[in-house]
Design a protein around this motif. Sequence first.
Motif, PDB file in Angstrom:
ATOM      1  N   GLU A 150       0.472  -1.215  -0.168  1.00 60.13           N
ATOM      2  CA  GLU A 150       0.039  -0.079   0.317  1.00 60.13           C
ATOM      3  C   GLU A 150       0.480   1.038   0.058  1.00 60.13           C
ATOM      4  N   ASP A 151       2.070   1.240   0.382  1.00 58.78           N
ATOM      5  CA  ASP A 151       2.800   2.589   0.621  1.00 58.78           C
ATOM      6  C   ASP A 151       3.129   2.568  -1.495  1.00 58.78           C
ATOM      7  N   ILE A 152       3.291   1.610  -2.165  1.00 56.31           N
ATOM      8  CA  ILE A 152       3.555   2.117  -3.412  1.00 56.31           C
ATOM      9  C   ILE A 152       2.404   1.814  -4.478  1.00 56.31           C
ATOM     10  N   LEU A 153       1.313   1.981  -3.536  1.00 63.68           N
ATOM     11  CA  LEU A 153      -0.085   2.901  -4.600  1.00 63.68           C
ATOM     12  C   LEU A 153       0.014   3.470  -3.882  1.00 63.68           C
ATOM     13  N   HIS A 154       0.184   3.781  -2.207  1.00 71.20           N
ATOM     14  CA  HIS A 154      -0.076   5.579  -2.475  1.00 71.20           C
ATOM     15  C   HIS A 154       0.907   6.161  -2.752  1.00 71.20           C
ATOM     16  N   TYR A 155       1.980   6.125  -3.390  1.00 73.24           N
ATOM     17  CA  TYR A 155       2.916   7.109  -4.049  1.00 73.24           C
ATOM     18  C   TYR A 155       2.677   7.137  -5.245  1.00 73.24           C
ATOM     19  N   VAL A 156       1.770   6.337  -5.675  1.00 73.19           N
ATOM     20  CA  VAL A 156       1.001   6.675  -7.518  1.00 73.19           C
ATOM     21  C   VAL A 156       0.130   7.308  -6.970  1.00 73.19           C
ATOM     22  N   VAL A 157      -0.697   7.505  -6.254  1.00 71.18           N
ATOM     23  CA  VAL A 157      -1.600   8.323  -6.116  1.00 71.18           C
ATOM     24  C   VAL A 157      -1.327   9.611  -5.570  1.00 71.18           C
ATOM     25  N   ASN A 158      -0.507   9.503  -4.830  1.00 71.39           N
ATOM     26  CA  ASN A 158      -0.109  11.033  -4.420  1.00 71.39           C
ATOM     27  C   ASN A 158       0.690  11.506  -5.031  1.00 71.39           C
ATOM     28  N   SER A 159       1.348  10.868  -6.377  1.00 73.15           N
ATOM     29  CA  SER A 159       1.864  11.410  -7.538  1.00 73.15           C
ATOM     30  C   SER A 159       1.109  12.560  -7.926  1.00 73.15           C
ATOM     31  N   VAL A 160      -0.269  12.624  -7.944  1.00 74.85           N
ATOM     32  CA  VAL A 160      -1.394  14.165  -8.572  1.00 74.85           C
ATOM     33  C   VAL A 160      -0.926  14.652  -7.591  1.00 74.85           C
ATOM     34  N   GLY A 161      -0.940  14.669  -6.391  1.00 71.88           N
ATOM     35  CA  GLY A 161      -0.492  15.612  -5.646  1.00 71.88           C
ATOM     36  C   GLY A 161      -1.761  17.008  -5.337  1.00 71.88           C
ATOM     37  N   VAL A 162      -2.993  16.484  -5.291  1.00 75.44           N
ATOM     38  CA  VAL A 162      -4.253  17.347  -5.035  1.00 75.44           C
ATOM     39  C   VAL A 162      -4.232  17.357  -3.581  1.00 75.44           C
ATOM     40  N   SER A 163      -5.023  18.062  -2.793  1.00 71.31           N
ATOM     41  CA  SER A 163      -5.061  18.544  -1.343  1.00 71.31           C
ATOM     42  C   SER A 163      -6.053  18.038  -1.180  1.00 71.31           C
ATOM     43  N   GLY A 174      -9.302  18.135  -2.794  1.00 69.31           N
ATOM     44  CA  GLY A 174     -10.170  16.911  -1.417  1.00 69.31           C
ATOM     45  C   GLY A 174      -9.436  15.614  -1.930  1.00 69.31           C
ATOM     46  N   GLY A 175      -9.115  15.689  -0.399  1.00 72.93           N
ATOM     47  CA  GLY A 175      -8.846  13.685  -0.190  1.00 72.93           C
ATOM     48  C   GLY A 175      -7.869  12.934  -1.147  1.00 72.93           C
ATOM     49  N   GLY A 176      -7.231  13.640  -1.919  1.00 71.49           N
ATOM     50  CA  GLY A 176      -5.812  12.695  -2.282  1.00 71.49           C
ATOM     51  C   GLY A 176      -5.307  12.761  -1.618  1.00 71.49           C
ATOM     52  N   SER A 177      -4.209  13.633  -0.967  1.00 69.68           N
ATOM     53  CA  SER A 177      -3.137  13.597   0.361  1.00 69.68           C
ATOM     54  C   SER A 177      -3.201  12.659   0.957  1.00 69.68           C
ATOM     55  N   ILE A 178      -2.548  11.573   1.236  1.00 68.56           N
ATOM     56  CA  ILE A 178      -2.538  10.547   2.335  1.00 68.56           C
ATOM     57  C   ILE A 178      -1.487   9.491   2.864  1.00 68.56           C
ATOM     58  N   SER A 179      -1.212   9.955   4.174  1.00 66.08           N
ATOM     59  CA  SER A 179      -0.230   9.106   5.097  1.00 66.08           C
ATOM     60  C   SER A 179       0.366   8.112   4.148  1.00 66.08           C
ATOM     61  N   GLY A 180       1.566   7.433   5.001  1.00 65.07           N
ATOM     62  CA  GLY A 180       2.428   6.258   4.635  1.00 65.07           C
ATOM     63  C   GLY A 180       3.224   6.489   4.349  1.00 65.07           C
ATOM     64  N   SER A 181       4.527   5.261   4.700  1.00 68.71           N
ATOM     65  CA  SER A 181       6.007   5.778   4.291  1.00 68.71           C
ATOM     66  C   SER A 181       6.147   5.273   2.847  1.00 68.71           C
ATOM     67  N   SER A 182       7.141   6.974   2.802  1.00 69.64           N
ATOM     68  CA  SER A 182       7.692   6.177   0.747  1.00 69.64           C
ATOM     69  C   SER A 182       7.953   5.006   0.892  1.00 69.64           C
ATOM     70  N   PRO A 183       7.505   4.374  -1.074  1.00 72.07           N
ATOM     71  CA  PRO A 183       9.091   3.697  -0.728  1.00 72.07           C
ATOM     72  C   PRO A 183      10.666   3.489  -1.163  1.00 72.07           C
ATOM     73  N   LYS A 184      11.340   2.987  -1.463  1.00 72.59           N
ATOM     74  CA  LYS A 184      12.463   2.433  -1.219  1.00 72.59           C
ATOM     75  C   LYS A 184      12.768   3.042  -2.526  1.00 72.59           C
TER      76      LYS A 184
END
Length: 503
Positions: A150-163, A174-184
Motif C-alpha cells: 500500500e505504500d507503493i500504491l500511495h506513492y502512485v496516487v500521491n503523485s497527483v498532489g491534490v489537496s 480534496g481527499g487525495g493526500s494520504i499518509s504512509g511511508s515512501s517506498p525505496k
Amino acid sequence: MSGTQSYQLSDYLEKLPATSFRKLYQQPSTAFAIFRRMLPMLAKVFVQALLYMPGPLPLSQLDDIWVKPEGRMQRDRALAALRSLHVAQITPPGKDKPQEIQLTTNFKNSMRLALEGGGDHKSFGVPSTLPIDPTVNIDFLDRYSRKKWEDILHYVVNSVGVSSDMGGGGGGGGGGSISGSSPKTSVKDLLLAGHLVDRRPDSKTGIVITKTGFTFLLESANAQVWTLLLLWLEASEQRSGSRMDSIDQLSFLFMLATLELGRAYDTQALTATRQNMLPDLVDFGLIYIPRDKRQYFPTRLATTLTSSTSPLRSVSEGFAAAASNASGDAASLGAPASVVAEAKGTIIVETNYRIYAYTSSPLQIAVLALFTQLNMRFAGMVTGRLTRDSIRRAITYGITADQIISYLASHAHEQMTRVAASTGRSVLPPTVVDQIRLWQLESERMRTNAGFLFRDFDTPEEYAALSVYAEEIGVLVWKSNKKQMFFVSKYEPLRDWLKSRKK
C-alpha cells in the motif's frame, strides 16, 4: 498506435524465445505455475489428456473426444495458448499425414514431477531447520506485506498532489493526500521506468500519474504485483545484459508461488542469483527476512502469484477474502472492519452526478479525488460530485473516461448492483456514463490502440483465413474486407499460425 508498453505476464511470456521456455520448464514449479495461471480451462483439459500419452495424438481425435461442435472458438484459443507458451507442439498439416499434437519434452517431464513428486531439484523450496521466531506468523506477514504494497500504491496516487482539505460546504478537489511511508528509491525508479508516473516539474510533487498508472490502480492486486515484477525483470536484464539471469529470476518467482504461507525456507539453499533477488523482493513485500538472514518467509502476495481464483479488486480485499475463506468470517480473525468493508462495493452514483463513497480507506478516497470534486468527509463516508472540471483534470493526467467508468462500476455499492440485476439495467446511470464520455470528447477526438496492421496478402483466401483466425482467438481490433487489411492487438499467434500453414 500507442507507444505504451504492456506489462502483463501473458504478453511477457509470449515474447520469450523457445530456448527460454526450455530452460524455464526444467523446473517443475515453473511448469506447474504456467499450467495453473496461464492456460484457459480447455487447454488444461488438453494437457491432462496428453500428459501420460506414450506418443503424439492426432489432432482430430483430440477434437472428437474433448471439443463440442459449438466450441470451435474456445478450441482455437486453447491451442493458440499451448503453442505460444511452448507447452505443446502441433505438426503442420500434410497430404499423407494428419496433424498431431504432443506436449514438449521439458514441460511434460517437469509437470509429471510436480504431480508425482521425486527428484532432487529443490524446485519447491527447502524448508528451514532453524528455530522460528514465534511472532512471525501469518497475521504478522499479512500486515507486513499489506503495509509494503500500500505504500507503493500511495506513492502512485500521491503523485497527483491534490489537496486533502475538504471544507464542510467545500468545493476543493480534496481527499487525495494520504499518509504512509515512501517506498525505496529503487521502487520509485521502477515506477518511472514503467511510465506509471512521469516527471513533471510544474506539478506540486514533481511527478504525475499517467494513463498507465491509473490502469495499474484499476487492476487486481495480483496483476499489479506482476506489473512491478516484470518491470524489475526488464531493468535487471538491461543491467546484466543477459537474458539467462532474468529467466532464472522468473523461475524463482514461479517457485515462490508454490511455497506455503507462514513457513520459513532456507536462504542458503538458493543460488547466488536468487539470493541477490531477496532485498528487492523485500521492498515489494513479497518476502520477509529476519535479522539473521538465514531464513525467508513468503507473504500472501507471493503465494498467490499464480492463483487460479478470480482476481481480487484490491490489496485490502485480498487479505479480507483470505481471512474470510479461512473461517467464514473475516471479522472473527481480527481483520479490521474497514478492511472487511472494502471487500464489498462502496460507491453510490446518482443521476445528478453526486457520489457517496462509504469508505474510510485513504487510498480509495485519494483515487476518487483524481476525477471527483470531493466536498465533505464524515466517519466512514465521503461525498462529492462529478463535474466537467474534475473529469477534464483527470484527462490531463492521462486518465480516460472508460477507466473512470470502469472504476465506478467495479466499486459500485451492492445496492446498485442488486437493483441493476433485478431490472436488467446497467449498474451506473446511463446519463452519467454518457456525460463522462462527452466531457472527454471535448478535448479528445481519437482513440488509440496499440497493435499491428496486416496488409498486402498474396491471395484473398489468405486474408480471409487469417482475419477469421484472428477474430476467433480474440486479437482482432479492426478489419476492412474491401481493402483486405486488418489490425490486431497481438501478432505472435498469427505469425505461428502462418508458419504452420505454409509448411
